[in-house]
Design a protein around this motif. Structure first.
Motif, mmCIF file in Angstrom:
data_model
loop_
_atom_site.group_PDB
_atom_site.id
_atom_site.type_symbol
_atom_site.label_atom_id
_atom_site.label_comp_id
_atom_site.label_asym_id
_atom_site.label_seq_id
_atom_site.Cartn_x
_atom_site.Cartn_y
_atom_site.Cartn_z
ATOM 1 N N GLY A 1 0.652 -1.165 0.014
ATOM 2 C CA GLY A 1 -0.004 0.176 0.180
ATOM 3 C C GLY A 1 0.768 1.173 -0.090
ATOM 4 O O GLY A 1 0.279 2.468 -0.130
ATOM 5 N N VAL A 2 2.150 1.182 0.031
ATOM 6 C CA VAL A 2 3.111 2.389 0.362
ATOM 7 C C VAL A 2 3.820 2.442 -0.835
ATOM 8 O O VAL A 2 4.216 1.639 -1.419
ATOM 9 N N GLY A 3 4.061 3.721 -1.452
ATOM 10 C CA GLY A 3 4.706 4.347 -2.475
ATOM 11 C C GLY A 3 5.922 4.586 -2.630
ATOM 12 O O GLY A 3 6.605 4.742 -1.287
ATOM 13 N N ARG A 4 6.641 4.640 -3.578
ATOM 14 C CA ARG A 4 8.254 5.365 -3.405
ATOM 15 C C ARG A 4 8.284 5.957 -4.975
ATOM 16 O O ARG A 4 7.685 5.827 -5.726
ATOM 17 N N ALA A 5 9.694 6.470 -4.970
ATOM 18 C CA ALA A 5 10.163 7.193 -6.188
ATOM 19 C C ALA A 5 10.250 6.366 -7.373
ATOM 20 O O ALA A 5 10.816 5.113 -7.003
ATOM 21 N N PHE A 6 9.746 6.552 -8.532
ATOM 22 C CA PHE A 6 10.056 5.818 -9.680
ATOM 23 C C PHE A 6 11.782 5.836 -9.870
ATOM 24 O O PHE A 6 12.149 6.770 -9.817
ATOM 25 N N VAL A 7 12.204 4.491 -10.350
ATOM 26 C CA VAL A 7 13.627 4.564 -10.651
ATOM 27 C C VAL A 7 13.760 3.634 -12.079
ATOM 28 O O VAL A 7 12.806 2.951 -12.339
ATOM 29 N N ASP A 8 14.750 3.973 -12.674
ATOM 30 C CA ASP A 8 14.934 3.045 -13.820
ATOM 31 C C ASP A 8 14.896 1.520 -13.680
ATOM 32 O O ASP A 8 15.247 1.129 -12.430
ATOM 33 N N GLY A 9 14.051 0.992 -14.556
ATOM 34 C CA GLY A 9 13.769 -0.471 -14.271
ATOM 35 C C GLY A 9 12.232 -0.786 -13.842
ATOM 36 O O GLY A 9 11.727 -1.925 -14.147
ATOM 37 N N ASP A 10 11.945 0.287 -13.331
ATOM 38 C CA ASP A 10 10.409 0.027 -12.721
ATOM 39 C C ASP A 10 9.513 0.148 -14.090
ATOM 40 O O ASP A 10 10.005 0.786 -15.179
ATOM 41 N N LYS A 11 8.404 -0.289 -13.887
ATOM 42 C CA LYS A 11 7.307 -0.341 -15.113
ATOM 43 C C LYS A 11 6.351 0.696 -15.234
ATOM 44 O O LYS A 11 6.047 1.353 -14.051
ATOM 45 N N GLU A 12 6.189 1.408 -16.334
ATOM 46 C CA GLU A 12 5.621 2.458 -16.216
ATOM 47 C C GLU A 12 4.071 2.382 -16.125
ATOM 48 O O GLU A 12 3.281 3.087 -15.591
ATOM 49 N N GLU A 13 3.540 1.249 -16.269
ATOM 50 C CA GLU A 13 2.197 0.708 -16.270
ATOM 51 C C GLU A 13 1.853 0.705 -14.740
ATOM 52 O O GLU A 13 0.895 0.859 -14.010
ATOM 53 N N ASN A 14 2.973 0.584 -13.793
ATOM 54 C CA ASN A 14 2.689 0.602 -12.357
ATOM 55 C C ASN A 14 2.687 1.933 -11.830
ATOM 56 O O ASN A 14 2.517 2.030 -10.495
ATOM 57 N N VAL A 15 2.989 3.234 -12.396
ATOM 58 C CA VAL A 15 2.858 4.445 -12.089
ATOM 59 C C VAL A 15 1.625 4.838 -11.522
ATOM 60 O O VAL A 15 0.574 4.732 -12.405
ATOM 61 N N VAL A 16 1.476 5.282 -10.594
ATOM 62 C CA VAL A 16 0.068 5.430 -9.827
ATOM 63 C C VAL A 16 -0.234 6.938 -9.821
ATOM 64 O O VAL A 16 -1.304 7.500 -9.727
ATOM 65 N N GLY A 17 0.748 7.798 -9.943
ATOM 66 C CA GLY A 17 0.671 9.427 -10.006
ATOM 67 C C GLY A 17 1.984 10.073 -9.818
ATOM 68 O O GLY A 17 2.934 9.365 -9.936
ATOM 69 N N ARG A 18 1.807 11.321 -10.224
ATOM 70 C CA ARG A 18 2.965 12.232 -9.869
ATOM 71 C C ARG A 18 2.852 13.268 -8.634
ATOM 72 O O ARG A 18 1.675 13.849 -8.592
ATOM 73 N N ILE A 19 3.930 13.401 -7.879
ATOM 74 C CA ILE A 19 4.041 14.303 -6.820
ATOM 75 C C ILE A 19 3.588 15.547 -7.109
ATOM 76 O O ILE A 19 4.319 16.264 -8.183
ATOM 77 N N VAL A 20 2.802 16.516 -6.474
ATOM 78 C CA VAL A 20 2.432 17.801 -7.017
ATOM 79 C C VAL A 20 2.829 18.674 -5.543
ATOM 80 O O VAL A 20 2.766 19.698 -5.589
ATOM 81 N N GLU A 21 2.911 17.889 -4.391
ATOM 82 C CA GLU A 21 3.470 18.844 -3.286
ATOM 83 C C GLU A 21 4.554 18.053 -2.498
ATOM 84 O O GLU A 21 4.293 17.083 -1.928
ATOM 85 N N GLY A 22 6.018 18.798 -2.672
ATOM 86 C CA GLY A 22 7.102 17.926 -2.046
ATOM 87 C C GLY A 22 7.424 18.164 -0.909
ATOM 88 O O GLY A 22 7.013 19.122 -0.166
ATOM 89 N N ASP A 23 8.413 17.350 -0.228
ATOM 90 C CA ASP A 23 8.760 17.763 1.057
ATOM 91 C C ASP A 23 10.254 17.151 1.356
ATOM 92 O O ASP A 23 10.707 16.456 0.184
ATOM 93 N N THR A 24 11.184 17.291 2.289
ATOM 94 C CA THR A 24 12.332 16.436 2.369
ATOM 95 C C THR A 24 12.404 15.431 3.608
ATOM 96 O O THR A 24 13.562 14.902 4.090
ATOM 97 N N PHE A 25 11.194 14.947 3.789
ATOM 98 C CA PHE A 25 11.143 13.831 5.199
ATOM 99 C C PHE A 25 11.309 12.463 4.458
ATOM 100 O O PHE A 25 11.538 12.380 2.901
ATOM 101 N N GLN A 26 11.870 11.468 5.121
ATOM 102 C CA GLN A 26 12.186 10.166 4.843
ATOM 103 C C GLN A 26 11.189 9.072 5.328
ATOM 104 O O GLN A 26 11.111 7.916 4.420
ATOM 105 N N ASN A 27 10.380 9.483 6.319
ATOM 106 C CA ASN A 27 9.748 8.354 6.966
ATOM 107 C C ASN A 27 8.386 8.126 6.064
ATOM 108 O O ASN A 27 7.920 8.803 4.959
#
Length: 479
Positions: A442-468
């Motif tokens: 249920g938790v997402g992460r950033a897209f990296v080379d090798g990931d499938k484009e069809e698995n992209v659920v959306g694009r971030i519109v409000e960023g931050d610098t947290f890691q948790n």
């Protein structure tokens, strides 16, 4: 994604068969090494992201109380050069501030030396002034003795004058200012009409009153009698003028009489208007409502509903339940729909397990269609579990054709298919980044080379610098 991997293989030369025997390190083992190497690469990438946070992050890299190298560098600069309190420490000063204070102290000491020198010069001047004051005091003492002799002479003169006044009866004398007279004081009699500041005696007053009354009759020779004769009306002249204006002109009686029988438009009142008896006689032939104007006096009066539940209508009738929900049997058509508070368009998908808003949802690998929390290996990512939908479709109705949203949510997951919603996410978030499911359900992460484009659920519109793991806002399915 390509992986450079060196695998050591031992080859044994069979002298009899001249063949090369390969040990247990076959293709399956090589694949295991490759998978493990990929896991190490992912771990290295996460370590790289964490190292970047420790190096350049402006917030706490791993929780409250931690600081990056960049933050410590900025704090060091504050302790060296800041003009304010370094690192928010109350009362603290930077090295630059202490240097400036030392310079100020040195300047102050120099000024104190100059002030001491000036004080010494002033002391010498004061000593001379004290000597001059002593001489002036001696002279003042001599003058004081002379003044005492003069004062004695003045006192003797005043005593002599007081003795002379004691021989006069002062209480019997009138004061110059606002005197009070007794007995029969007399003053000159001024002529009537005199406008000077002479005192008016009784003779002057009687002459003035006689001139005012003159030959007036005895019943009108006082102001009270005159006021009573005028009806005590301060606007007597205006009152009389208005009364005269209401009277007919005696020189034009015929014309005035004709006008008196006319209305404002010149119509003869008698010939133009019906009398009260004529009007009453006509009304008796009319329905009662014509004279009363009352709804209750209407014949065959219709019933006016007092609430919407008394209305009856065809299939287009709009009904509202106790919760304020409106159910429409037909199709709702509108030119515009505005003021929708939430942002996304969603659909109910059959629930395969418990989930909560923000979870990434994917198709379950089962024979019957159902949906669960997505992971990196999900067969098909469909969207994000949302409770922010402005419009939702799907679901089912009960046996009466009504929608019970609480019952629907037990069997279906509301999945956002378009719009902006919040998704669970970990790692640094930057606006524009693509989001795919991670190894955490249920938790997402950033897209990296090798990931499938069809698995992209959306694009971030409000960023931050947290890691948790937290929720970030994304635009759904923007590839």
């Amino acid at each position: 994604m390509s992986i450079d991997l060196e695998v050591e293989v031992s080859g044994l030369n069979n002298a009899d068969s001249q063949s090369l025997e390969v040990g247990e390190y076959g293709a399956e083992v090589a694949k295991e090494y490759a998978d493990k190497a990929f896991e190490y690469a992912e771990s290295a990438k996460d370590s790289k992201n964490l190292a970047e946070s420790w190096a350049e992050s402006t917030s706490a890299p791993t929780g409250e109380g931690t600081r990056s190298a960049k933050s410590w560098s900025d704090i060091s600069r504050q302790w060296a050069e800041s003009g304010a309190e370094p690192d928010g420490v109350v009362g603290a000063k930077s090295s630059k501030t202490w240097s400036n204070l030392s310079k100020d102290y040195a300047n102050a000491a120099s000024e104190s030396v100059i002030a001491a020198k000036n004080s010494a010069s002033a002391s010498a001047a004061s000593a001379k002034a004290s000597s001059d004051s002593a001489k002036a005091a001696a002279l003042s003492e001599t003058n004081a003795a002379s003044s005492a002799v003069s004062a004695k002479q003045s006192a003797d003169t005043a005593a002599t004058a007081l003795t002379k006044l004691e021989n006069v009866d002062l209480p019997l004398k009138a004061d110059v200012a606002s005197p009070t007279f007794t007995g029969t004081p007399k003053v000159p009699t001024a002529a009537v009409g005199n406008n000077s500041q002479l005192i008016a005696n009784t003779a002057f007053v009687q002459a003035a009153v006689a001139a005012l009354v003159a030959s007036a009759p005895g019943t009108l020779d006082t102001l009270k009698e005159l006021a009573a004769a005028l009806g005590n009306d301060p606007n007597f002249a205006t009152t009389i003028t208005n009364l005269i204006a209401d009277k007919l002109d005696k020189t034009a009686n015929a014309v005035s009489a004709t006008k008196a029988a006319q209305d404002g438009n010149g119509n003869n009142i008698v010939n133009t208007y019906a009398t009260k008896n004529e009007v009453n006689g006509g009304i008796t032939n009319l329905a009662k409502v014509a004279s009363t104007g009352s709804y209750n006096d209407l014949l065959n009066r219709p019933t006016i509903p007092s609430k919407t539940s008394q209305l009856t209508n065809d299939s287009n009738y709009v009904a509202k339940d106790a919760g304020g929900n409106v159910t429409i049997a037909g199709t709702l058509t509108a030119a515009k729909v505005v003021n929708a508070y939430y942002n996304d368009y969603a659909e109910f998908f059959p629930r395969g397990e418990a989930s909560e808003p923000g979870d990434i949802i994917a198709l379950a690998d089962t024979e019957k269609e159902s949906y669960v929390k997505a992971t990196k290996g999900s067969v098909m990512v469909v969207g994000i579990h949302s409770d922010e939908y402005a419009q939702i479709i799907g679901g089912e109705t009960d046996e009466n054709g009504n929608v019970d949203i609480e019952m629907v949510l037990q069997k279906y997951i509301p999945v956002a298919l378009a719009g902006r919603v919040h998704v669970k996410y970990y790692g640094m978030a930057k606006a524009g980044m693509k989001v795919v499911p991670s190894e955490i359900p249920g938790v997402g992460r950033a897209f990296v080379d090798g990931d499938k484009e069809e698995n992209v659920v959306g694009r971030i519109v409000e960023g931050d610098t947290f890691q948790n793991v937290r929720k970030v806002k994304v635009m759904v399915r923007r590839q």
